[in-house]
Design an enzyme around this catalytic site. Structure first.
Site, PDB file in Angstrom:
ATOM      1  N   GLY A 193       3.977  42.808  10.424  1.00 37.24           N
ATOM      2  CA  GLY A 193       2.637  42.295  10.137  1.00 37.24           C
ATOM      3  C   GLY A 193       2.691  41.027   9.294  1.00 37.24           C
ATOM      4  N   SER A 194       1.772  40.962   8.343  1.00 38.40           N
ATOM      5  CA  SER A 194       1.618  39.724   7.582  1.00 38.40           C
ATOM      6  C   SER A 194       2.819  39.401   6.710  1.00 38.40           C
ATOM      7  CB  SER A 194       0.354  39.809   6.714  1.00 38.40           C
ATOM      8  OG  SER A 194      -0.794  39.784   7.543  1.00 38.40           O
ATOM      9  N   THR A 195       3.678  40.390   6.408  1.00 39.65           N
ATOM     10  CA  THR A 195       4.867  40.053   5.617  1.00 39.65           C
ATOM     11  C   THR A 195       5.769  39.073   6.361  1.00 39.65           C
ATOM     12  OG1 THR A 195       6.097  41.954   6.485  1.00 39.65           O
ATOM     13  CG2 THR A 195       4.843  42.290   4.456  1.00 39.65           C
TER      14      THR A 195
ATOM     15  N   LYS B  40       4.771  36.486   7.822  1.00 37.43           N
ATOM     16  CA  LYS B  40       4.282  35.121   7.605  1.00 37.43           C
ATOM     17  C   LYS B  40       5.150  34.376   6.603  1.00 37.43           C
ATOM     18  CE  LYS B  40      -0.440  36.483   8.728  1.00 37.43           C
ATOM     19  NZ  LYS B  40      -1.780  36.839   8.216  1.00 37.43           N
TER      20      LYS B  40
ATOM     21  N   SER C  32      -3.324  35.268   3.364  1.00 41.23           N
ATOM     22  CA  SER C  32      -2.692  35.707   4.620  1.00 41.23           C
ATOM     23  C   SER C  32      -3.552  35.354   5.817  1.00 41.23           C
ATOM     24  CB  SER C  32      -2.437  37.226   4.587  1.00 41.23           C
ATOM     25  OG  SER C  32      -1.691  37.632   5.706  1.00 41.23           O
TER      26      SER C  32
END
Length: 876
Positions: free
Chosen positions: A694-696, A698, A759
């Site tokens: 997921g956003s990690t 990014k 995010s």
């Protein structure tokens, strides 16, 4: 008669004493090894072998004195070699167990024996067999007309031997391996194997016939009849030989003793070579090969319903070729392990290595028929390549002496007889040891003077008496080629054959040893069979498995033969577990299995323990785990399923690693832990669980974009009002309408730090599209994506796509940039990503094993922190 001189054979006596002293040492070491072995099934304290060895030694010394009286000029190089080989044989008979319980297969045929008892009867019987052989030598060397009588009555003797073979074929006793080779002698309460006798009688007959008709045989002439223009030679004189050899082979086929037939097949050409001119020999050999091929074709096409014994023998031969081609494929639960005997021999060879396990410390007792057919495997296991090579050198000396005696003979009959005896020994060695090494299909025959067997030792002793007779008449000794051809090609062929056996032994002991050694099993086709598992279970009882400690020296795992005690269950997935045989299957127990068992350590202390003590302690591991961090991570997860990995950002050292749900090995209701089991309590989520980051992710996208200049730290991003719906704004990528709803209010203007903090999906989706698929792949690989992370246990490969071509599609690439679509990663991988950002951009290589330590505290190996490379600021 020559005047008696007791010092005429002092050279032989000196070497005899050295050989007998060495044999005494071997028996003593074997007893010491057996006494120290802690394998309960085979632990016995025995003595009492020395009276039998004393009789054996006195027999050789007495024969030396007798030869000094009756044959003082006979060669002095034979008896010491036989005494040394015989001493090795006695050591084996003492060391090996007695066949106890027969085991039958599904067809009702005997498969093998179990070996559960030990006594001194084998040593006593073998010593008695040698004494009988020595008495036979003593009697025969005294008889002055021995060679003359052998030549004169060769046909009568051969006829009697054929009669014994015929009697054995119909009235003999069935051996354990299905061959009908033994004939009971009721008057003396003994058994004999006529096939052993017929080999000697055939050699005597051939030597006599060739010496008598040598001139006629070498008169190579052609008949007037030609077939397709090819002239046929007149081989009238060869008819007796063809008839006799055919009769012998036919009877051996009836008896199911194919080994003896193979020996004679090799002996016949050698004796013909020694007697005939080159042109005649080559022509005869060609005709013989052609006839042999024709016979095989006819046999294969013939139906044997009316001759079931021949059909059974052919089936047995076919089975041996099948086993030879791939012994591991023939050992499964489905086929009942047809290669059981051969595989045990190969595992024994592999166990030996360079110097062996030590006398009395190996596991050759598991080999079926170990006392007769496969004694060479027992030597290689307990004495290694060096010991097996020494045994082959002894046989090479014996063969060389046979050919030396033959080459120095000034008469035809003794010359050809010595050639036949030397070739017979060489053929037996090549066939049985070659079969043991799987160089050729395995055929059951004895190893001269080494295998158990009264008839074999007696007949071999008679052959030695003949050699002593021949050599005694060679005064002065001089080489001659007056008869037939030079024997040098035969000597070279024998040397090449012995080198092949040595090379084959080296292949199994050194090259295949690390793959097959039962103490260090691997999870491959070599270990997944009943034979390997049987040997593993017994061998691993001799090792005190190494222990595991955390960074503060606290004991985490302590193992014994009953199992392992784990003192911090929160680490169970990392530490791993064992199978019932005692080798690791998961975690550190699997990846450091060899280390825990003491493999690869060749210091003097460990070698002494392995080869003289019978038991040793494996090496220990010191981990980087911090007990405080581990407790905090475990408590933090509480009752939730998940994983926590804590890394030292600078070094990559794992300070904590937890995977929930926990697996408690102390719970008897818990199934055995094996790799790739889907039970969630037995799955290490931290290193093998693949989840969408997921956003990690990014963080990775931002690092790549900053490196490539696609993003700059001072960039500002604008989102028009028409793209918003509430607190969410949208962007369209092909067929994908991607929302970004992470802010708590509408923000139409963001800096890069704000976009990262909130995010924002659109910023990083746009960045990924601008970077392109290949740049995203290369940038993620710098963090460790795309391949399993190098680590001390097995890890799953984190990936950003299953198919690189997918990243050519805009919608796939947009989702990849925000850690969705096909992006999956392990918790360990994302911990590396976080550590990379924390330490300034270098991706640390994670590790958990700080040191490999011997039981005495000596450090054998230390881990130096390293990196996977610079992942952020790669162009700096």
């Amino acid at each position: 008669m020559t005047r008696f001189n007791p010092l005429s054979r002092i050279y032989e006596l000196r070497n005899l004493l050295l050989a007998l002293l060495a044999g005494f040492g071997l028996l003593f070491l074997a007893q010491s090894g057996l006494d120290r072995s802690e394998d309960i099934a085979f632990r016995l304290y025995l003595d009492g072998w020395w009276p039998h060895y004393l009789r054996y030694s006195l027999g050789f010394i007495g024969l030396n004195i007798w030869l000094a009286y009756v044959r003082p000029h006979a060669t002095q190089k034979i008896l010491p070699v036989i005494a040394m080989i015989g001493a090795i044989s006695l050591m084996l008979m003492y060391r090996l167990l007695t066949p106890d319980q027969p085991v039958f297969n599904d067809a009702g045929n005997l498969s093998h024996f179990t070996y559960t008892t030990r006594n001194l009867s084998l040593v006593q019987k073998q010593a008695t067999n040698f004494l009988r052989g020595l008495l036979a030598i003593g009697a025969l060397v005294w008889f002055p007309q021995l060679l003359t009588l052998c030549r004169k009555y060769r046909l009568l003797a051969l006829s009697g031997g054929l009669g014994l073979l015929l009697l054995t074929a119909f009235a003999g006793e069935l051996a354990e391996n299905g061959a009908q080779i033994s004939l009971a002698l009721p008057l003396i309460g003994q058994q004999m194997q006529p096939a052993e006798l017929i080999k000697l009688l055939a050699i005597i007959y051939l030597a006599g016939y060739l010496s008598t008709h040598q001139h006629d045989l070498n008169q190579f002439n052609y008949r007037t009849v030609r077939i397709f223009g090819v002239p046929l030679p007149n081989f009238k004189q060869m008819r007796p030989i063809a008839v006799v050899i055919g009769a012998i082979f036919g009877l051996l086929m009836l008896m199911s003793d194919l080994g003896a037939a193979l020996v004679l097949i090799l002996v016949l050409p050698a004796m013909l070579f020694a007697a005939l001119k080159q042109r005649t020999f080559l022509y005869m050999l060609s005709i013989t090969v052609l006839l042999g091929i024709t016979g095989m074709v006819l046999l294969r096409g013939f139906q044997f319903e009316q001759l079931p014994f021949i059909a059974e023998n052919l089936e047995r031969v076919t089975a041996r070729f099948t086993t030879y081609s791939d012994p591991w494929a023939q050992c499964t639960e489905a086929n009942g392990c047809e290669s059981y005997q051969l595989l045990h021999a190969l595992y024994s060879l592999a166990t030996g290595g360079l110097w062996g396990t030590g006398p009395g410390l190996g596991l050759p007792v598991y080999i079926p028929f170990i006392h007769t057919d496969l004694v060479y495997a027992a030597i290689a296991e307990e004495f290694g390549l060096l010991g097996a090579g020494g045994l082959l050198f002894l046989y090479f000396m014996l063969l060389r002496q046979c050919m030396t005696v033959a080459s120095r003979s000034t008469e035809a009959f003794p010359r050809y007889l010595a050639v036949g005896i030397g070739t017979l020994f060489a053929a037996q060695l090549l066939i049985i040891i070659g079969g043991t090494l799987n160089l050729i299909p395995l055929t059951g025959i004895t190893v001269p003077f080494l295998s158990k067997g009264g008839t074999s030792i007696l007949i071999n002793s008679v052959m030695m008496a003949l050699l002593l007779h021949i050599s005694d008449a060679q005064r002065p000794a001089q080489a001659t080629t007056a008869y037939g051809q030079s024997l040098q090609p035969l000597q070279i062929s024998m040397s090449i054959g012995m080198l092949c056996l040595l090379a084959g032994t080296g292949y199994w002991t050194m090259w295949m040893g690390p793959k097959l050694h039962p103490a260090f099993p691997k999870a491959d086709e070599f270990a997944n069979n009943p034979v390997a598992q049987e040997r593993q279970a017994a061998w691993l009882k001799r090792v005190d498995r190494g222990e595991i400690f955390d960074r503060n020296g606290n004991l985490l795992v302590e193992c014994s033969h009953e199992g392992c005690d784990v003192y911090d269950v929160s680490l169970i997935h990392l530490l791993g577990e064992l199978t019932g045989t005692g080798n690791g299957v998961t975690g550190l127990q699997a990846s450091y299995n060899d280390t825990f068992l003491g493999a690869g350590v060749f210091d003097l202390e460990t070698l002494v323990a392995k080869h003289l003590g019978g038991k040793w302690h494996g090496n220990n591991l010191n981990l980087t785990i911090d007990p405080a961090w581990q407790a905090a991570a475990n408590d933090g997860l509480g009752g939730y399923d998940g994983a926590v990995v804590v890394l030292d950002a600078e070094t990559g050292a794992v300070l904590a690693l937890v995977s929930h749900p926990l697996h408690n090995p102390a719970n008897p209701q818990t199934p055995q832990l094996y790799p790739q089991i889907e039970n969630p309590s037995q799955f290490n989520r931290a290193t093998q669980g693949l989840y969408p980051p997921g956003s990690t992710f990014k963080t990775v996208t931002a690092a790549i974009a900053l490196d490539e200049g696609v993003l700059k730290s001072r960039d500002t991003f604008y989102f028009p009002e028409e793209d918003w719906a509430g607190i969410c704004h949208y962007a369209v990528y092909g067929s994908l309408n991607l929302p970004s709803c992470n802010t708590i209010e509408r923000i139409e203007e963001m800096s890069l730090p704000e976009a990262f903090a909130w995010s924002d999906n659109i910023v990083f989706a746009d960045a990924a599209i601008e970077l392109g698929g290949q740049t995203m792949l290369d940038g993620a690989a710098a963090f460790g994506f795309g391949a399993p992370l190098p680590f001390d246990t097995q890890t799953a490969a984190s990936t950003i796509t299953n198919q690189p071509l997918n990243l050519q599609a805009t919608e796939y690439l947009a989702q990849t940039g925000i850690g969705q679509s096909e992006v999956v990663a392990t918790p360990l991988q994302m911990a590396v990503v976080a550590a990379t950002i924390a330490n300034g951009g270098k991706a640390p290589q994670p590790y958990v094993v700080e040191q490999v330590v011997k039981p005495n505290g000596k450090v054998l190996q230390s881990t130096s922190p390293t990196t996977l490379g610079r992942a952020v600021g790669r162009w700096q």
